[in-house]
Motif scaffolding. Sequence first.
Motif, PDB file in Angstrom:
ATOM      1  N   LEU A   1       5.896   5.201  12.466  1.00 21.62           N
ATOM      2  CA  LEU A   1       5.423   3.851  12.781  1.00 21.62           C
ATOM      3  C   LEU A   1       6.102   2.829  11.878  1.00 21.62           C
ATOM      4  O   LEU A   1       6.566   1.774  12.329  1.00 21.62           O
ATOM      5  N   LEU A   2       6.139   3.134  10.593  1.00 20.25           N
ATOM      6  CA  LEU A   2       6.730   2.207   9.634  1.00 20.25           C
ATOM      7  C   LEU A   2       8.225   2.024   9.886  1.00 20.25           C
ATOM      8  O   LEU A   2       8.754   0.914   9.740  1.00 20.25           O
ATOM      9  N   SER A   3       8.894   3.081  10.286  1.00 18.95           N
ATOM     10  CA  SER A   3      10.322   2.981  10.576  1.00 18.95           C
ATOM     11  C   SER A   3      10.564   2.034  11.747  1.00 18.95           C
ATOM     12  O   SER A   3      11.472   1.191  11.712  1.00 18.95           O
TER      13      SER A   3
ATOM     14  N   LEU B   1       0.847  -1.191   0.000  1.00 10.02           N
ATOM     15  CA  LEU B   1       0.000   0.000   0.000  1.00 10.02           C
ATOM     16  C   LEU B   1       0.882   1.240   0.000  1.00 10.02           C
ATOM     17  O   LEU B   1       1.964   1.255   0.603  1.00 10.02           O
ATOM     18  N   SER B   2       0.420   2.285  -0.651  1.00 17.71           N
ATOM     19  CA  SER B   2       1.086   3.577  -0.529  1.00 17.71           C
ATOM     20  C   SER B   2       0.763   4.162   0.839  1.00 17.71           C
ATOM     21  O   SER B   2      -0.188   3.734   1.512  1.00 17.71           O
ATOM     22  N   LEU B   3       1.539   5.153   1.254  1.00 17.25           N
ATOM     23  CA  LEU B   3       1.287   5.768   2.560  1.00 17.25           C
ATOM     24  C   LEU B   3      -0.131   6.309   2.654  1.00 17.25           C
ATOM     25  O   LEU B   3      -0.806   6.138   3.680  1.00 17.25           O
ATOM     26  N   ASP B   4      -0.600   6.953   1.607  1.00 18.67           N
ATOM     27  CA  ASP B   4      -1.922   7.569   1.675  1.00 18.67           C
ATOM     28  C   ASP B   4      -3.047   6.539   1.538  1.00 18.67           C
ATOM     29  O   ASP B   4      -4.194   6.830   1.883  1.00 18.67           O
ATOM     30  N   GLU B   5      -2.742   5.351   1.063  1.00 15.89           N
ATOM     31  CA  GLU B   5      -3.723   4.258   1.091  1.00 15.89           C
ATOM     32  C   GLU B   5      -3.735   3.581   2.458  1.00 15.89           C
ATOM     33  O   GLU B   5      -4.782   3.168   2.968  1.00 15.89           O
ATOM     34  N   LEU B   6      -2.553   3.495   3.056  1.00 18.76           N
ATOM     35  CA  LEU B   6      -2.425   2.851   4.358  1.00 18.76           C
ATOM     36  C   LEU B   6      -2.954   3.724   5.485  1.00 18.76           C
ATOM     37  O   LEU B   6      -3.639   3.238   6.398  1.00 18.76           O
ATOM     38  N   GLY B   7      -2.652   5.012   5.433  1.00 24.39           N
ATOM     39  CA  GLY B   7      -2.985   5.915   6.537  1.00 24.39           C
ATOM     40  C   GLY B   7      -4.415   5.833   7.033  1.00 24.39           C
ATOM     41  O   GLY B   7      -4.652   5.651   8.233  1.00 24.39           O
ATOM     42  N   PRO B   8      -5.429   5.944   6.150  1.00 22.08           N
ATOM     43  CA  PRO B   8      -6.814   5.901   6.627  1.00 22.08           C
ATOM     44  C   PRO B   8      -7.215   4.560   7.235  1.00 22.08           C
ATOM     45  O   PRO B   8      -8.192   4.485   7.982  1.00 22.08           O
ATOM     46  N   ARG B   9      -6.468   3.519   6.916  1.00 24.08           N
ATOM     47  CA  ARG B   9      -6.765   2.214   7.491  1.00 24.08           C
ATOM     48  C   ARG B   9      -6.185   2.077   8.897  1.00 24.08           C
ATOM     49  O   ARG B   9      -6.523   1.164   9.634  1.00 24.08           O
ATOM     50  N   VAL B  10      -5.295   3.015   9.244  1.00 22.72           N
ATOM     51  CA  VAL B  10      -4.692   3.027  10.574  1.00 22.72           C
ATOM     52  C   VAL B  10      -5.429   3.988  11.494  1.00 22.72           C
ATOM     53  O   VAL B  10      -5.738   3.677  12.641  1.00 22.72           O
TER      54      VAL B  10
ATOM     55  N   GLY C   1      10.384   3.726  -0.970  1.00 25.21           N
ATOM     56  CA  GLY C   1       9.796   4.975  -1.441  1.00 25.21           C
ATOM     57  C   GLY C   1       8.529   5.298  -0.686  1.00 25.21           C
ATOM     58  O   GLY C   1       8.536   5.448   0.535  1.00 25.21           O
ATOM     59  N   ASP C   2       7.424   5.374  -1.430  1.00 27.11           N
ATOM     60  CA  ASP C   2       6.134   5.744  -0.850  1.00 27.11           C
ATOM     61  C   ASP C   2       5.255   4.533  -0.560  1.00 27.11           C
ATOM     62  O   ASP C   2       4.089   4.652  -0.296  1.00 27.11           O
ATOM     63  N   GLU C   3       5.850   3.333  -0.594  1.00 25.25           N
ATOM     64  CA  GLU C   3       5.050   2.125  -0.433  1.00 25.25           C
ATOM     65  C   GLU C   3       5.595   1.253   0.704  1.00 25.25           C
ATOM     66  O   GLU C   3       6.789   1.249   0.988  1.00 25.25           O
ATOM     67  N   ALA C   4       4.644   0.530   1.323  1.00 28.72           N
ATOM     68  CA  ALA C   4       5.015  -0.360   2.419  1.00 28.72           C
ATOM     69  C   ALA C   4       4.340  -1.716   2.220  1.00 28.72           C
ATOM     70  O   ALA C   4       3.266  -1.818   1.628  1.00 28.72           O
ATOM     71  N   ARG C   5       5.010  -2.756   2.731  1.00 32.96           N
ATOM     72  CA  ARG C   5       4.435  -4.113   2.708  1.00 32.96           C
ATOM     73  C   ARG C   5       5.029  -4.887   3.875  1.00 32.96           C
ATOM     74  O   ARG C   5       6.024  -4.460   4.478  1.00 32.96           O
ATOM     75  N   LEU C   6       4.421  -6.026   4.223  1.00 33.08           N
ATOM     76  CA  LEU C   6       4.972  -6.883   5.256  1.00 33.08           C
ATOM     77  C   LEU C   6       6.314  -7.426   4.779  1.00 33.08           C
ATOM     78  O   LEU C   6       6.510  -7.706   3.604  1.00 33.08           O
ATOM     79  N   ALA C   7       7.242  -7.582   5.731  1.00 31.44           N
ATOM     80  CA  ALA C   7       8.550  -8.133   5.375  1.00 31.44           C
ATOM     81  C   ALA C   7       8.413  -9.553   4.853  1.00 31.44           C
ATOM     82  O   ALA C   7       7.587 -10.328   5.352  1.00 31.44           O
ATOM     83  N   ARG C   8       9.178  -9.874   3.870  1.00 32.01           N
ATOM     84  CA  ARG C   8       9.111 -11.191   3.269  1.00 32.01           C
ATOM     85  C   ARG C   8       9.946 -12.165   4.071  1.00 32.01           C
ATOM     86  O   ARG C   8      11.020 -11.843   4.518  1.00 32.01           O
TER      87      ARG C   8
END
Length: 301
Positions: free
Chosen positions: A280-282, A253-262, A294-301
């Motif tokens: 939080l992501l850091s 998810l991008s940050l702005d897609e993730l943010g409202p879900r948090v 960049g502007d995207e985050a995912r669970l670590a593989r």
Amino acid sequence: MTDTAERLPDDTEAVRGALVEWYEADHRSFPWRETRDPYRILVSEVMSQQTQLGRVESAYRDFLDEWPDVAALADADRADVVGFWTDHSLGYNNRAKYLHEAARQVVDEHGGEFPTDPDGLQELMGVGPYTANAVASFAFDNGNAVVDTNVKRVLHRAFDVPDDDAAFEAVANALMPDGESRVWNNAVMELGGVACGKTPDCDEAGCPWRAWCHAYETGDFTAPDVATQPSFEGSRRQMRGRVVKALRSHGTLSLDELGPRVRVDYDPGGRYGREWLGGLLSDLADDGLVEVEGDEARLAR
């Protein structure tokens, strides 16, 4: 009883590896964790029954100074052993009598050598299923999963195991790697004692199971021995859990897609915006739980 398979995460090997790595990197040091001597481990287990570990550690050292091996204890006067128990406030004196009798059994019936499996150890006076399994695990790496109050709390919170003894035992044994009862049981009990106590300390203790934990995801930290959950609503721990939940459900998810879900009040440029979410992501990235590119985050593989 619950279906064990339903309670286990799909990536069981990752769950096992994360816990063992966390334990081996850093854990509390107790003298009975530094030995494989079944006599010393039995002494520690009997002393630890309903007694705080801080008091046990001092008494344990004094006891071994007096009776350093099973032969010395077997040869002791029972009154002296019971007197030691009383002087050190170690609980019921029957435990001292049974420990002394068990030492005599080992010497007289087993030639001074302890049985190496839980069934054999249970034949010793005062040694029940839990203690027998603990000694078999920690001395001989030959036990089943240890299931005490701390372990039940961990399994209930992490994998939503119902408050049922048979269910706890089934899930605990299914999780434990074959032939690794010593490190595994120490690690699970350490998790319950350090990170998943009655008041959880998930983030500060670096709990290795946060990515899979039902309680961390939902914010409900009740457990069989915890009637009311600690304050959680609005906490950073809750927000971190929501990040993990969102990424688990939706993938990258991008940050702005993730943010409202948090947070429902997420505002990219506001107080709870990209900078706040990035923090939080850091933290989660430092713990090896998420990856940020960049502007995207995912669970670590």
